[in-house]
Scaffold this motif. Structure first.
Motif, PDB file in Angstrom:
ATOM      1  N   ASN A   1      -4.061  -7.834   9.195  1.00  0.00           N
ATOM      2  CA  ASN A   1      -3.280  -7.194   8.138  1.00  0.00           C
ATOM      3  C   ASN A   1      -1.808  -7.071   8.508  1.00  0.00           C
ATOM      4  OD1 ASN A   1      -5.535  -6.840   6.532  1.00  0.00           O
ATOM      5  ND2 ASN A   1      -5.866  -4.715   7.145  1.00  0.00           N
ATOM      6  N   GLU A   2      -1.502  -7.189   9.809  1.00  0.00           N
ATOM      7  CA  GLU A   2      -0.129  -6.991  10.255  1.00  0.00           C
ATOM      8  C   GLU A   2       0.815  -8.072   9.725  1.00  0.00           C
ATOM      9  OE1 GLU A   2      -0.644  -4.106  10.834  1.00  0.00           O
ATOM     10  OE2 GLU A   2      -0.228  -3.661  12.940  1.00  0.00           O
ATOM     11  N   VAL A   3       0.256  -9.153   9.195  1.00  0.00           N
ATOM     12  CA  VAL A   3       1.103 -10.168   8.575  1.00  0.00           C
ATOM     13  C   VAL A   3       1.919  -9.550   7.436  1.00  0.00           C
ATOM     14  CG1 VAL A   3      -0.616 -10.970   6.894  1.00  0.00           C
ATOM     15  CG2 VAL A   3       1.149 -12.543   7.713  1.00  0.00           C
ATOM     16  N   MET A   4       1.412  -8.487   6.816  1.00  0.00           N
ATOM     17  CA  MET A   4       2.105  -7.848   5.698  1.00  0.00           C
ATOM     18  C   MET A   4       3.341  -7.080   6.143  1.00  0.00           C
ATOM     19  SD  MET A   4      -1.048  -6.387   3.375  1.00  0.00           S
ATOM     20  CE  MET A   4      -1.595  -5.235   4.645  1.00  0.00           C
ATOM     21  N   VAL A   5       3.392  -6.680   7.408  1.00  0.00           N
ATOM     22  CA  VAL A   5       4.497  -5.818   7.860  1.00  0.00           C
ATOM     23  C   VAL A   5       5.363  -6.484   8.924  1.00  0.00           C
ATOM     24  CG1 VAL A   5       3.239  -3.716   7.291  1.00  0.00           C
ATOM     25  CG2 VAL A   5       3.061  -4.646   9.602  1.00  0.00           C
ATOM     26  N   LYS A   6       5.070  -7.715   9.287  1.00  0.00           N
ATOM     27  CA  LYS A   6       5.811  -8.340  10.391  1.00  0.00           C
ATOM     28  C   LYS A   6       7.293  -8.470  10.070  1.00  0.00           C
ATOM     29  CE  LYS A   6       5.451 -13.309   9.446  1.00  0.00           C
ATOM     30  NZ  LYS A   6       5.171 -14.630  10.034  1.00  0.00           N
ATOM     31  N   ASP A   7       7.659  -8.723   8.808  1.00  0.00           N
ATOM     32  CA  ASP A   7       9.071  -8.852   8.465  1.00  0.00           C
ATOM     33  C   ASP A   7       9.786  -7.513   8.557  1.00  0.00           C
ATOM     34  OD1 ASP A   7       8.783 -11.558   8.068  1.00  0.00           O
ATOM     35  OD2 ASP A   7       8.522 -11.395   5.897  1.00  0.00           O
ATOM     36  N   VAL A   8       9.096  -6.446   8.173  1.00  0.00           N
ATOM     37  CA  VAL A   8       9.681  -5.101   8.291  1.00  0.00           C
ATOM     38  C   VAL A   8       9.944  -4.779   9.759  1.00  0.00           C
ATOM     39  CG1 VAL A   8       9.280  -2.633   7.931  1.00  0.00           C
ATOM     40  CG2 VAL A   8       8.576  -4.284   6.188  1.00  0.00           C
ATOM     41  N   ILE A   9       8.967  -5.090  10.600  1.00  0.00           N
ATOM     42  CA  ILE A   9       9.118  -4.838  12.040  1.00  0.00           C
ATOM     43  C   ILE A   9      10.301  -5.625  12.588  1.00  0.00           C
ATOM     44  CG2 ILE A   9       8.019  -5.080  14.292  1.00  0.00           C
ATOM     45  CD1 ILE A   9       5.304  -4.908  12.780  1.00  0.00           C
ATOM     46  N   LYS A  10      10.364  -6.889  12.232  1.00  0.00           N
ATOM     47  CA  LYS A  10      11.390  -7.778  12.788  1.00  0.00           C
ATOM     48  C   LYS A  10      12.781  -7.443  12.266  1.00  0.00           C
ATOM     49  CE  LYS A  10      12.030 -12.717  13.739  1.00  0.00           C
ATOM     50  NZ  LYS A  10      11.450 -14.069  13.521  1.00  0.00           N
ATOM     51  N   GLU A  11      12.883  -7.163  10.978  1.00  0.00           N
ATOM     52  CA  GLU A  11      14.195  -6.984  10.361  1.00  0.00           C
ATOM     53  C   GLU A  11      14.727  -5.556  10.458  1.00  0.00           C
ATOM     54  OE1 GLU A  11      13.868  -8.474   6.385  1.00  0.00           O
ATOM     55  OE2 GLU A  11      13.070 -10.420   7.065  1.00  0.00           O
ATOM     56  N   HIS A  12      13.803  -4.571  10.457  1.00  0.00           N
ATOM     57  CA  HIS A  12      14.253  -3.180  10.428  1.00  0.00           C
ATOM     58  C   HIS A  12      13.951  -2.409  11.708  1.00  0.00           C
ATOM     59  CE1 HIS A  12      15.281  -3.538   6.173  1.00  0.00           C
ATOM     60  NE2 HIS A  12      14.123  -4.165   6.002  1.00  0.00           N
ATOM     61  N   GLY A  13      13.215  -3.025  12.625  1.00  0.00           N
ATOM     62  CA  GLY A  13      12.952  -2.370  13.897  1.00  0.00           C
ATOM     63  C   GLY A  13      12.025  -1.178  13.804  1.00  0.00           C
ATOM     64  N   VAL A  14      11.135  -1.190  12.808  1.00  0.00           N
ATOM     65  CA  VAL A  14      10.212  -0.068  12.594  1.00  0.00           C
ATOM     66  C   VAL A  14       8.814  -0.601  12.341  1.00  0.00           C
ATOM     67  CG1 VAL A  14       9.614   1.882  11.090  1.00  0.00           C
ATOM     68  CG2 VAL A  14      12.012   1.434  11.657  1.00  0.00           C
ATOM     69  N   TYR A  15       7.820  -0.007  13.003  1.00  0.00           N
ATOM     70  CA  TYR A  15       6.428  -0.285  12.657  1.00  0.00           C
ATOM     71  C   TYR A  15       6.020   0.721  11.574  1.00  0.00           C
ATOM     72  CZ  TYR A  15       1.431  -0.868  12.759  1.00  0.00           C
ATOM     73  OH  TYR A  15       0.135  -1.095  12.384  1.00  0.00           O
ATOM     74  N   PRO A  16       5.771   0.257  10.337  1.00  0.00           N
ATOM     75  CA  PRO A  16       5.682   1.172   9.201  1.00  0.00           C
ATOM     76  C   PRO A  16       4.312   1.743   8.879  1.00  0.00           C
ATOM     77  CG  PRO A  16       5.660  -1.073   8.411  1.00  0.00           C
ATOM     78  CD  PRO A  16       5.767  -1.157   9.913  1.00  0.00           C
ATOM     79  N   MET A  17       3.244   1.201   9.467  1.00  0.00           N
ATOM     80  CA  MET A  17       1.914   1.662   9.089  1.00  0.00           C
ATOM     81  C   MET A  17       1.643   3.044   9.684  1.00  0.00           C
ATOM     82  SD  MET A  17       0.623  -0.728   7.212  1.00  0.00           S
ATOM     83  CE  MET A  17      -1.078  -0.209   7.157  1.00  0.00           C
ATOM     84  N   PRO A  18       1.221   4.021   8.869  1.00  0.00           N
ATOM     85  CA  PRO A  18       0.942   5.370   9.390  1.00  0.00           C
ATOM     86  C   PRO A  18      -0.423   5.427  10.086  1.00  0.00           C
ATOM     87  CG  PRO A  18       0.619   5.334   7.017  1.00  0.00           C
ATOM     88  CD  PRO A  18       1.111   3.963   7.399  1.00  0.00           C
ATOM     89  N   ILE A  19      -0.464   4.882  11.284  1.00  0.00           N
ATOM     90  CA  ILE A  19      -1.715   4.771  12.030  1.00  0.00           C
ATOM     91  C   ILE A  19      -2.124   6.110  12.645  1.00  0.00           C
ATOM     92  CG2 ILE A  19      -2.745   3.711  14.092  1.00  0.00           C
ATOM     93  CD1 ILE A  19      -2.605   1.873  11.624  1.00  0.00           C
ATOM     94  N   GLY A  20      -1.146   6.955  12.933  1.00  0.00           N
ATOM     95  CA  GLY A  20      -1.463   8.271  13.475  1.00  0.00           C
ATOM     96  C   GLY A  20      -1.508   8.300  14.993  1.00  0.00           C
ATOM     97  N   ARG A  21      -1.935   9.440  15.507  1.00  0.00           N
ATOM     98  CA  ARG A  21      -1.931   9.659  16.957  1.00  0.00           C
ATOM     99  C   ARG A  21      -3.329   9.868  17.531  1.00  0.00           C
ATOM    100  NH1 ARG A  21       2.960  10.866  14.938  1.00  0.00           N
ATOM    101  NH2 ARG A  21       4.770  10.396  16.259  1.00  0.00           N
TER     102      ARG A  21
END
Length: 288
Positions: free
Chosen positions: A140-160
């Protein structure tokens, strides 16, 4: 005899088909658009969908074993109910069903509740079934890889609490092995449930640290904000689905997806190899 794969074109289903073909199984698939689908040589294709009763009956003709993967849709439960009824009508008793980790506890999440209902149906109708319960897909991380690369943030609220993300290749291979075990058994085998997990239980901060290592620059965790996640998802999916994603993310934050004792060892023994790791998948994703 023939194994029917429903859900054959997605991230998991295509691996199921490939693993079955590699093991010389006779495979049939049901797909909405046969002209656009691409399958290995020898795979039999039936065009149709799960609410098309005539197509379902054609797909089940001569079938001995079923792999059922329902996509997350507004009518997912109706599709599951109809498919299992047609399977029973066709005399199919052997099933591998793709459910979800914690299906029986996270019942406020619609597609978890659907899968819990389908699990109960399999048991109540007397199917010989393997219920596979995967955690969050690494793929599923294919959906957020551009956000990670371009904005420097991992956006999924995976929790602690931690989520033991699983690779679709591992899911597909376990599914194929279970389909063949049931297909080749001289008699119907009892119902069994298998948790499909990854080898590492990772928090949101852990995942951000992995991406920092892969990209060789700081990547931040976006935080435990399912509400903000819903708003982001609503920009490119129906509002009901974005809300469902929020409910699922709330479960990640409150409970995580933590393997039970022996889950990793069981899968490693079943596959005869180590499970795919998140770090390796992240590196491959950025190289693609």
């Amino acid at each position: 005899m023939t194994i029917l794969v429903i859900g054959a074109t997605g991230r998991v289903g295509r691996h199921v088909v490939e693993q079955l073909v590699t093991r010389d199984a006779h495979v049939r698939v049901l797909t909405r658009d046969a002209a656009k689908a691409s399958f290995p040589e020898g795979v039999e294709v039936v065009q149709g969908e799960l609410l098309d009763i005539d197509a379902l009956r054609r797909a089940f003709d001569g079938i001995s074993t079923l792999f059922l993967l329902n996509a997350v849709t507004g009518d997912e439960f109706t599709q599951a109910i109809i498919t299992l009824n047609i399977a029973r009508e066709a005399g199919v008793e052997r099933v591998v069903y793709l459910s979800v980790f914690g299906a029986d506890t996270a019942v406020n999440v619609p597609h978890f509740a659907v899968k819990s209902g389908a699990e109960r149906m399999l048991e109540a109708m007397g199917f010989g079934a393997t219920i596979l319960r995967p955690t969050y897909f690494i793929d599923n991380e294919v959906m957020v890889k551009d956000v990670i690369k371009e904005h420097g943030v991992y956006p999924m609220p995976i929790g602690r609490k931690g989520v033991a993300m699983v690779d679709a290749r591992d899911i597909g291979e376990v599914a194929a092995l279970e389909l063949l075990r049931r297909e080749r058994s001289p008699s119907k085998l009892p119902l069994e449930t298998i948790n499909l997990v990854g080898p590492d239980t990772l928090t949101g901060d852990d995942i951000a640290a992995i991406w920092s290592h892969v990209l060789e620059r700081p990547i931040a965790y976006g935080g435990d904000d399912p509400s903000g996640f819903e708003q982001s998802m609503a920009a490119f999916m129906p509002a009901w689905m974005a809300y469902e994603m929020r409910l699922m993310a709330e479960r990640y934050v409150s409970d995580g997806m933590i393997p039970e004792k022996g889950d990793v060892e069981r899968l490693t023994m079943l596959l005869g190899r180590p499970l795919h790791r998140y770090h390796d998948a992240a590196r491959a994703l950025m190289a693609s």
